[in-house]
Design a protein around this motif. Structure first.
Motif, PDB file in Angstrom:
ATOM      1  N   LEU A 158     -11.517   3.870  -8.652  1.00  0.00           N
ATOM      2  CA  LEU A 158     -10.522   3.173  -9.477  1.00  0.00           C
ATOM      3  C   LEU A 158     -10.316   3.902 -10.806  1.00  0.00           C
ATOM      4  CD1 LEU A 158     -11.602  -0.536  -8.858  1.00  0.00           C
ATOM      5  CD2 LEU A 158      -9.498   0.570  -8.056  1.00  0.00           C
ATOM      6  N   LYS A 159     -11.392   4.390 -11.377  1.00  0.00           N
ATOM      7  CA  LYS A 159     -11.290   5.130 -12.640  1.00  0.00           C
ATOM      8  C   LYS A 159     -10.551   6.448 -12.423  1.00  0.00           C
ATOM      9  CE  LYS A 159     -13.969   6.744 -16.568  1.00  0.00           C
ATOM     10  NZ  LYS A 159     -15.309   6.893 -17.153  1.00  0.00           N
ATOM     11  N   GLY A 160     -10.833   7.135 -11.326  1.00  0.00           N
ATOM     12  CA  GLY A 160     -10.153   8.386 -11.010  1.00  0.00           C
ATOM     13  C   GLY A 160      -8.658   8.199 -10.804  1.00  0.00           C
ATOM     14  N   ALA A 161      -8.272   7.021 -10.329  1.00  0.00           N
ATOM     15  CA  ALA A 161      -6.850   6.706 -10.127  1.00  0.00           C
ATOM     16  C   ALA A 161      -6.200   6.210 -11.411  1.00  0.00           C
ATOM     17  CB  ALA A 161      -6.692   5.667  -9.028  1.00  0.00           C
ATOM     18  N   GLY A 162      -6.979   6.078 -12.469  1.00  0.00           N
ATOM     19  CA  GLY A 162      -6.440   5.617 -13.742  1.00  0.00           C
ATOM     20  C   GLY A 162      -6.233   4.115 -13.809  1.00  0.00           C
ATOM     21  N   LEU A 163      -6.886   3.379 -12.926  1.00  0.00           N
ATOM     22  CA  LEU A 163      -6.709   1.930 -12.877  1.00  0.00           C
ATOM     23  C   LEU A 163      -7.698   1.169 -13.748  1.00  0.00           C
ATOM     24  CD1 LEU A 163      -5.977   1.591  -9.076  1.00  0.00           C
ATOM     25  CD2 LEU A 163      -4.350   1.410 -10.964  1.00  0.00           C
TER      26      LEU A 163
END
Length: 115
Positions: free
Chosen positions: A57-62
């Motif tokens: 989720l962090k890698g997707a910017g969420l």
């Protein structure tokens, strides 16, 4: 630039395609912030699995993370969701106009068959 934007959108869609990640994102959003430990007590996966999902989720910017003492707090980042929703809205509008064109062509063909 377009390739980069589409890559970000793909990352968001891939991240949200997993039911556990979607559930984690909803939990963080409803609480304002949460730690992996807290989230692991709610969802039916281990804390390590929660951390892996949060990394996606962090890698997707969420989500964003912030260390508070010994814990890492996660919060929702709405910007990527907004960009993805905007893209989906444009895509839906494009399909609506295509379908409207097909409908017009079909109606014109029906009318010419009647004469």
């Amino acid at each position: 630039m377009l390739r980069n934007k589409m890559s970000k959108i793909e990352n968001v869609l891939n991240a949200l395609a997993d039911q556990t990640r979607l559930q984690l994102l909803n939990l963080i959003a409803s609480r304002g912030h949460a730690t992996a430990t807290t989230l692991a007590t709610i969802v039916p996966v281990s804390r390590q699995a929660v951390v892996k999902h949060l990394t996606v989720l962090k890698g997707a910017g969420l989500v964003a993370s912030d260390r508070v003492g010994r814990e890492v707090q996660y919060t929702v980042c709405p910007n990527q969701l907004s960009e993805t929703a905007e893209w989906m809205t444009k895509l839906a509008a494009d399909w609506d106009s295509r379908l409207e064109w097909i409908k017009c062509v079909a109606e014109d063909a029906d009318e010419s068959d009647l004469t």
